[in-house]
Every structure is written in C-alpha cells, then in structure tokens.
Design an enzyme around this catalytic site. Structure first.
Site, PDB file in Angstrom:
ATOM      1  N   GLU A 109      -5.287   5.657  -2.676  1.00 31.76           N
ATOM      2  CA  GLU A 109      -4.824   5.741  -1.378  1.00 31.76           C
ATOM      3  C   GLU A 109      -4.529   7.338  -1.351  1.00 31.76           C
ATOM      4  O   GLU A 109      -4.712   7.618  -0.227  1.00 31.76           O
ATOM      5  CB  GLU A 109      -3.478   4.905  -1.132  1.00 31.76           C
ATOM      6  N   GLU A 129      -4.711  -4.218  -5.340  1.00 26.32           N
ATOM      7  CA  GLU A 129      -3.440  -4.822  -5.016  1.00 26.32           C
ATOM      8  C   GLU A 129      -3.801  -6.436  -4.842  1.00 26.32           C
ATOM      9  O   GLU A 129      -2.805  -7.265  -4.958  1.00 26.32           O
ATOM     10  CB  GLU A 129      -3.037  -4.227  -3.604  1.00 26.32           C
TER      11      GLU A 129
HETATM   12  C1  3H9 Z   1      -0.170  -0.499  -5.590  1.00 23.11           C
HETATM   13  O1  3H9 Z   1      -0.481   0.616  -5.964  1.00 23.11           O
HETATM   14  C2  3H9 Z   1       0.679  -0.773  -4.189  1.00 23.11           C
HETATM   15  C3  3H9 Z   1      -0.018   0.335  -3.140  1.00 23.11           C
HETATM   16  O2  3H9 Z   1      -0.904   0.043  -2.649  1.00 23.11           O
HETATM   17  C4  3H9 Z   1       1.126   0.373  -1.999  1.00 23.11           C
HETATM   18  C5  3H9 Z   1       2.565   0.926  -2.382  1.00 23.11           C
HETATM   19  C6  3H9 Z   1       3.462   1.075  -0.941  1.00 23.11           C
HETATM   20  N1  3H9 Z   1       2.877   0.434 -12.906  1.00 23.11           N
HETATM   21  O3  3H9 Z   1      -3.048  -1.648 -19.014  1.00 23.11           O
HETATM   22  P1  3H9 Z   1      -2.622  -0.972 -20.014  1.00 23.11           P
HETATM   23  C7  3H9 Z   1       1.714   0.068 -17.700  1.00 23.11           C
HETATM   24  S1  3H9 Z   1       0.202  -1.694  -6.698  1.00 23.11           S
HETATM   25  C8  3H9 Z   1       3.572   0.374 -13.672  1.00 23.11           C
HETATM   26  O4  3H9 Z   1      -2.144  -1.325 -21.354  1.00 23.11           O
HETATM   27  P2  3H9 Z   1      -5.075   0.379 -20.042  1.00 23.11           P
HETATM   28  C9  3H9 Z   1       1.620  -1.391 -18.534  1.00 23.11           C
HETATM   29  O5  3H9 Z   1       2.255  -2.074 -18.289  1.00 23.11           O
HETATM   30  C10 3H9 Z   1      -0.666  -0.881  -8.006  1.00 23.11           C
HETATM   31  N2  3H9 Z   1       3.223   0.183 -15.034  1.00 23.11           N
HETATM   32  O6  3H9 Z   1      -3.633   0.486 -20.073  1.00 23.11           O
HETATM   33  C11 3H9 Z   1       1.349  -0.633 -20.006  1.00 23.11           C
HETATM   34  O7  3H9 Z   1       2.807  -0.648 -20.354  1.00 23.11           O
HETATM   35  P3  3H9 Z   1       3.306  -1.047 -21.676  1.00 23.11           P
HETATM   36  C12 3H9 Z   1      -1.861  -1.076  -8.069  1.00 23.11           C
HETATM   37  C13 3H9 Z   1       1.757   0.266 -15.274  1.00 23.11           C
HETATM   38  O8  3H9 Z   1      -5.668   1.736 -20.388  1.00 23.11           O
HETATM   39  C14 3H9 Z   1       1.030   0.652 -19.952  1.00 23.11           C
HETATM   40  O9  3H9 Z   1       1.101   1.201 -18.522  1.00 23.11           O
HETATM   41  N3  3H9 Z   1      -2.657  -0.747  -9.406  1.00 23.11           N
HETATM   42  C15 3H9 Z   1       1.005   0.271 -14.326  1.00 23.11           C
HETATM   43  O10 3H9 Z   1      -5.721  -0.799 -20.794  1.00 23.11           O
HETATM   44  C16 3H9 Z   1      -0.558   1.019 -20.122  1.00 23.11           C
HETATM   45  O11 3H9 Z   1      -1.244   0.010 -19.344  1.00 23.11           O
HETATM   46  C17 3H9 Z   1      -2.874  -1.703 -10.379  1.00 23.11           C
HETATM   47  O12 3H9 Z   1      -2.885  -2.677 -10.095  1.00 23.11           O
HETATM   48  C18 3H9 Z   1       1.536   0.365 -12.862  1.00 23.11           C
HETATM   49  N4  3H9 Z   1       0.613   0.363 -11.869  1.00 23.11           N
HETATM   50  O13 3H9 Z   1      -5.552   0.306 -18.361  1.00 23.11           O
HETATM   51  C19 3H9 Z   1      -3.546  -1.009 -11.662  1.00 23.11           C
HETATM   52  N5  3H9 Z   1      -0.378   0.272 -14.688  1.00 23.11           N
HETATM   53  O14 3H9 Z   1       2.658  -0.104 -22.673  1.00 23.11           O
HETATM   54  C20 3H9 Z   1      -2.734  -1.660 -12.793  1.00 23.11           C
HETATM   55  C21 3H9 Z   1      -0.175   0.081 -15.954  1.00 23.11           C
HETATM   56  O15 3H9 Z   1       4.637  -0.921 -21.620  1.00 23.11           O
HETATM   57  N6  3H9 Z   1      -2.932  -0.894 -14.074  1.00 23.11           N
HETATM   58  N7  3H9 Z   1       1.175   0.032 -16.407  1.00 23.11           N
HETATM   59  O16 3H9 Z   1       2.759  -2.461 -22.111  1.00 23.11           O
HETATM   60  C22 3H9 Z   1      -4.217  -1.110 -14.726  1.00 23.11           C
HETATM   61  O17 3H9 Z   1      -5.107  -1.908 -14.254  1.00 23.11           O
HETATM   62  C23 3H9 Z   1      -4.470  -0.820 -16.020  1.00 23.11           C
HETATM   63  O18 3H9 Z   1      -2.997  -0.311 -16.623  1.00 23.11           O
HETATM   64  C24 3H9 Z   1      -5.388   0.542 -16.013  1.00 23.11           C
HETATM   65  C25 3H9 Z   1      -5.238   1.257 -17.565  1.00 23.11           C
HETATM   66  C26 3H9 Z   1      -6.843   0.427 -15.853  1.00 23.11           C
HETATM   67  C27 3H9 Z   1      -4.705   1.557 -15.206  1.00 23.11           C
END
Ligand code: 3H9
Length: 707
Positions: A109, A129
C-alpha cells in the site's frame, strides 16, 4: 552526502535524491515506531531544499512484510499508516518505492501511494490481509484497482495471493523490473525522473470504472466458498467503492477495516499466523543441525511414496526401498506421478522436476540405506516389524545417520532401544498425502540427541512443513486428540444424531469434512485394523460403538469401494448410504439407546469439548510444549478451520469455567469418557488462560533464551 541515520530508518541525500531506508529487522514491519520514523524522515527530506526527489527502499532480505500484525490493534495511533501514505502520495516532490524480496500488505500500500515503483527480480507482492481476517486498510482497495482495473484487483485482494514480479509488471503494479540492490534500482529510477525520461504520477488521480458484472461474478464466487469468510466479502465491498472519489473510497475502506478488526475471524486467523511460526521456538533450536544430503525412505506404500516425493521436490537425493520386489515398479510410478502432478500444479519448476528423476532411485534392497544421511521408515504399523527393521538399520547405516520412524502412534522409545544408537532415533510423523499436508510431528524420544531434533526442524522448514515438537505417547499430539474427537462423534451417532447431521454441523463450523466423511476418505478398513490391534488394551468400562465395524463387515470401506457412510457416484455429491442408516438404527436398538435430538450447536460443543479435554491432557502430560503447538497440529494436519485458530484458541474463547461445566454435565451420561483434566481446573481457579501459557512457552524458547 548528508547522513541522517536513526535506528530503524536510515536517510541520506545524494545528488538531489533523498533516500529513506527501512531498517527494522526481521521484516521491516510497519508498526507504530517505523511509521513515525518514516513520516519524520519524509518530512525532513521534503523540507530539505537540496532534495528534489525521494526514494524509499528496504534493508535486509525484503522491502517490508506490511503492518505489524502484533500491533494491528494499535493501527489508530498517529501517524496512522493512511496518514503517512497520504503525506507521501500528496508530496510535491516525487516519491519512488524501490521494492525487493517481498512487499506485502501495508508495504505494498505504501508503494501504491508512491508516484513510481521499481521492482527487483525475485520480488513478490501481495495484499494478504484477508488471510488475516481483515482487508487492506491503508488504501490498497482503492489504489490497486486504479492501477490494474477491478478484475485483477478483486482477484489479488480477495484471494490474498502472492504475485510474482513479472506479473506485477504486466499488471502495471510496478513500473519497472530490474536487477541489483534496491537502493541502486531506486537511484536509477530517480535519475530517470530528474532527467525527464520518466514521468511520475499520483495514483489517486487515476479513475476506475465500476463494472457491475465483474462484481456480481466475484460476489457469486465468494458466497459459494466454504467456510464462508467475512473478510473477502468486505474486501469486495471496499473495492466496489474505488469508483467513488478517492476520499469517499478511503473512508469506506477504513470503516470496513475497523469493523473486521473486531471479528472472531480476524482473531483466529492472526493466532494461526503466529502459531505456524511459534512451533520453531523449542529447546533444541540452538543445537547445530547435521548435514543432510541424501535420504532413504523405507516402504513403498502411500506414506513412503509421499515422503519420497516431498524430499525430491525439495531437491534431495532419495532412495525409496520397497522390500517386495513386485511392488517396486508401482512405487516408482507413484512417485513419478506425484512429481508430474506437482509440476502441473506449479509446485515444482521444470528444472527441478527434471533433476528429481535423476535424484531418485527405487529398489528392493535395504543396502541402499548405507550411505544415507537420513533414513525414514514408513512400513506398516507393527512394533515387532519396526524394531526388527531398526536393528538391521543399526548394522547397515553409517555413523551419524539419523534413523527416523514415521509411526503415527507406536512407542519411539521401544524402536530406539532396538538400536545401539538411540540418540540418533527420532519420530518424523508425516501426514497423508505427505507431499501436500504441511504438518510434521517431530517425536522426541527419551534419548534423542538435540542436534537430531534441530536437524528435523531445519529439514521441515526446507520441505515447507510446519514442524511441531511432541514427546512419546500413544498417538502423540494429533492422533490422540483425533481419537477422542472421533469417539465423541460416534457416541453422538449412537445417542440419536445422524451421521450426516454430525458431518454437516462440523462442516458448518468450518471443517472441510465432517468426521464420517473423513473416515470414508481414509478407508474404514484401515481404522478397523487399528481398532482391532488395540482391542486388547481397551478398558472394559469404555463405551464402544460397533457401527464402523458393522459397515466394514458389509464390505463397505468408504470412497475406495464407492460406499461407506455415504454412497459415491463419480463426481456426484455424496449421498447418504441408506443401508448404514439401517445399521445405525439396529445398533441403537441392540444397545437400548433411546435416540435424542441434538442441535448443530450441541454437536459442535460436544466434539469440540472432547477435543479440548484431550488436548489439555496432552499439555498437562508434557507431550506438547504449549497450547500453540496443539493448535498448529490441528490447523496444519487435521483440517481444523484456520479462522477458528485451533482447539486451544477456542478453549480461551469458550472459557475454562464453561468448559468444566460442560464436561461435568456430559459426565452424567458417561463418566469414563468425560473427565475434567486437572490443568483445566488449575487455569480456571487461577484466572489464567491458554494464551498466558503460550506467552510463557514462547518467551522460554525465544531466540537468545534457549535452554
Ligand atoms: C497489513 O498490512 C494491514 C494493512 O493493510 C493496514 C493497516 C492499517 N508483522 O514468516 P517469517 C515476523 S496486515 C509482525 O518466519 P519468512 C514473524 O512472526 C499485514 N511480524 O519469515 C517471524 O517472527 P519470529 C499483511 C511479522 O522469510 C519473523 O517476522 N502482511 C510480520 O519465511 C520472520 O517471519 C502479511 O500478512 C508482520 N507483518 O517470510 C505478511 N511478518 O521470528 C506476513 C512476519 O519471532 N508475513 N513477521 O517467529 C509473511 O507473509 C512472511 O513473514 C514473509 C517473510 C513472506 C514476509
């Protein structure tokens, strides 16, 4: 060059180009602090007369994972993401987003609010999301359709799917795709703007036509989905507002986002997101994993074939050993078919598909295990056969090889004791079909070495699985809970609910299939063989339903014989098998059961409470490290509906006092089956929750705090 570094963003100015680097490991999540840091950095550069254009890029392996999911409830704290993005969008100085790795959710975004976007090869973008039970709440539903048109925006937003860089370029989401570090990509694009080669544009000034037929088709598609989730439907509603003036569309989006923040669906899905990652925090995480290059799988049945396929897809050398020579060709063929299927589904690229055939051998000689770094036994469930095999492996395998059993309930300590190297023996319980199901129960026996466990966890991640640590007991975490859940369903059937009503109630709750439909799929004969093997150990006071045995005795084994609880006719929807209804009626009469009425709610309450009670016992006995591990097992191995978060998450929603009251009420009918675990009483008395236990469990094994 001016250096204006803060801790989580770095800023610099070079040749009139102001650079903002997001540097908040591990994933540059846009929480309160990073939002404010970006906003402050932007303001400084916007006010700096030496700066003519601004570039945002990310440090580390990705641009950003979007809003901080842990902090979503704080998304109203100013500056909010929409405020920061609004400022970037309205900036008089052009803003460029240089994206690499991943730009997900709020991060995409942010990029959409910029005036130009450059992607680096390998970039993946997404608005995921809805997979967290919300919708893009910082302009995604308004700005993406302005760039791609409604149909593509609906597809991307309502599915939450990832889009590869090439497709993003073709759809106009990014303006350029290039190689090299994102900082260089951003600088190059900025120079092209400054020299007039590229013209920046404000996304909000673009317009998008409302296409009623596109929305009607999407609405129909979404309403037919099971489970029926709220977020994709609300996201569609938000996208429909993109044909309004931008401020009205953004207001509508924000309202819908806030509504969804209150939903149970959001709470469950966010819990599931963290559950998937929490299981990796475990006592052996600091041990140095062993090197695994070649893998031997013993047993050419469904499990062995699936396990071999999984390792081949992940790039390993695999020997599949099927002791019966006559079955070797069919085992080989089954693996090859799986690989072809994976290629067709896009799970395997053509190169890896080709090399997989070269990395694969299938023989009938056990000697092939001699050089394997990891041996996985996947023969039939018989303790004598397994101990015998492990004694042989002990002689043949090289020192340091990991010897794993895929048993789903047998005693891994006994299997380990059949070798002279119990430290190298571990349970790796895959779920069928092993190349598709994500759960891997890692069963740690009494003598299993820590580096063996660490290797299993690392391997699991390489295979794309969710590893969950369990210790030894009959059925480990998952099958123990399954047995209890199945018994609750069988008792409901004996007591008056029909099997189709039980299935429907649980499917309405969100399970892809109810317990009887699952039995048909798994094969009624398989479950009967397990029951027969365990019959001698069954306590005499235990209530036993003979219905499934009677169905088997009629020669109906479920889907494979086109008849089980249901009748299966080609692609037709399942039909109730009237002969089974007759068997149920007869059996009720035979045991003197007076059929009672059960509502859908009664059915779900009983099945879920039985599951939770067993799960709490599993926890109390130390079989699982924490409640979140149990949730992960159920979510990734047993089809528990993701938006419900898992049985332990549900236990907190229901509350320990209510659960105790329910179990005590049910216990009037069957005190042997319905018992309140002590841990549940303790939690109720101390006013704790399973969420508190999760926090303690995660803190205990958090990085840098490994014991
Ligand atoms: C959003 O954006 C809402 C908005 O539209 C509006 C707002 C107003 N936040 O997955 P990994 C942590 S909603 C916090 O193992 P990878 C994860 O828990 C968001 N923490 O790595 C882990 O922690 P730990 C929309 C996060 O390389 C560490 O980072 N976004 C977040 O296999 C490493 O993560 C998503 O839904 C986060 N957003 O994969 C994306 N993301 O080491 C969600 C990760 O303590 N994330 N962590 O266990 C993903 O899909 C994957 O993490 C990503 C990396 C592909 C990015």
């Amino acid at each position: 060059m001016k250096d204006l570094t803060t801790e989580i963003v770095r800023t610099e100015v070079q040749d009139g180009i102001g650079l903002i680097c997001l540097a908040k490991p591990p994933v540059n999540a846009l929480g309160v602090l990073l939002r404010k840091a970006i906003y402050d950095a932007y303001r400084r550069l916007a006010d700096d007369p030496a700066v003519r254009i601004i570039v945002l890029y990310g440090d580390g392996r990705l641009f950003s994972a979007g809003a901080d999911i842990k902090d979503l409830a704080k998304s109203d704290i100013e500056p909010t993401l929409p405020q920061v993005l609004g400022a970037l969008h309205d900036s008089e100085k052009p803003v460029i987003a240089a994206l690499h790795g991943a730009a997900f959710g709020g991060a995409l975004e942010l990029a959409l609010a910029a005036h130009l976007r450059v992607g680096v090869q390998g970039l993946r973008i997404a608005l995921p999301e809805v997979r967290l039970g919300v919708l893009p709440g910082a302009g995604g539903t308004q700005r993406l359709p302005r760039l791609t048109g409604c149909a593509a925006a609906i597809d991307i937003i309502c599915s939450g799917r990832e889009v590869e860089a090439k497709e993003a370029l073709a759809l106009g989401i990014i303006d350029r795709l290039t190689d090299g570090p994102p900082r260089d990509a951003g600088l190059a694009m900025a120079k092209d703007v400054l020299t007039g080669k590229l013209v920046p544009r404000q996304t909000d000034k673009l317009s998008v036509a409302f296409q009623p037929e596109v929305f009607a088709a999407a609405q129909k598609r979404l309403s037919g989905k099971r489970p029926a989730l709220l977020a994709p439907v609300k996201a569609l509603e938000a996208i429909a507002a993109s044909s309004l003036p931008i401020t009205d569309g953004l207001t509508k989006e924000r309202k819908l986002f806030k509504d969804l923040m209150q939903s149970e669906e959001r709470a469950g899905l966010v819990h599931a997101f963290f559950a998937e990652r929490a299981t990796g925090k475990m006592p052996e995480a600091a041990a140095m994993p062993r090197q695994i290059n070649s893998v031997a799988v013993i047993g050419g049945g469904t499990m062995g074939v699936g396990i071999a396929t999984t390792f081949l897809i992940a790039g390993y050398h695999v020997h599949l050993i099927e002791a019966q020579s006559a079955r070797v060709p069919s085992a080989r063929k089954a693996v090859e078919q799986n690989l072809n299927g994976a290629l067709k589904r896009g799970k395997l690229d053509p190169d890896t598909h080709q090399t997989a055939f070269e990395r694969f051998t299938c023989t009938d000689t056990l000697d092939a295990v001699a050089n394997a770094d990891l041996v996985i036994e996947a023969i039939f469930e018989d303790i004598a056969a397994k101990t015998d095999l492990f004694a042989k492996l002990d002689v043949i395998c090289k020192p340091g090889a990991i010897l794993a059993t895929n048993t789903s309930y047998l005693d891994v300590n006994l299997i380990a004791a059949a070798t002279s190297r119990p430290a190298d023996v571990i349970g790796l319980h895959f779920f069928s079909p092993a190349h598709i199901m994500r759960l891997l129960e890692v069963v740690v026996a009494d003598a299993t070495a820590p580096d063996c466990v660490a290797t299993a966890f690392l391997l699991a991640r390489k295979l794309g699985k969710v590893p969950v640590r369990a210790t030894v007991c009959d059925g480990f975490i998952g099958n123990r809970i399954l047995t209890r859940y199945r018994r609750a369903a069988d008792y409901l059937l004996l007591d008056g609910a029909s099997f189709e009503d039980i299935d429907r109630a649980l499917e309405d709750f969100g399970f892809a299939m109810g317990p009887f439909a699952v039995s048909d799929l798994a094969g009624l004969d398989i479950a009967k063989a397990t029951r027969d093997r365990k019959a001698a150990d069954r306590p005499p006071e235990e209530r036993y339903s003979r219905i499934a045995d009677l169905i088997c005795e009629s020669g109906w084994y479920g889907r494979k014989s086109c008849r089980g609880y249901y009748v299966y006719d080609g692609d037709e929807p399942r039909q109730v098998n009237p002969d089974v209804t007759a068997i149920v009626d007869n059996e009720r009469r035979a045991i003197g059961s007076e059929p009672r009425q059960f509502t859908n709610e009664d059915i779900v309450d009983r099945c879920l409470t039985a599951m939770i009670a067993e799960a709490v016992s599993v926890l109390q006995e130390g079989i699982a490290l924490g409640p979140v591990d149990i949730d992960a097992v159920e979510l990734f191995g047993y089809g528990f509906p993701r938006h419900r978060g898992g049985p332990m998450f549900q236990a907190d929603r229901i509350g320990p006092a209510t659960l105790i009251a329910r179990i005590e009420a049910y216990a009037h009918e069957d005190p042997q089956f319905w018992q309140v675990p002590q841990l549940l009483r303790d939690i109720a008395r101390e006013g704790h929750s399973f969420a508190t236990l999760n926090e303690q469990r995660i803190a205990m094994f958090e990085k840098g705090n490994k014991t």
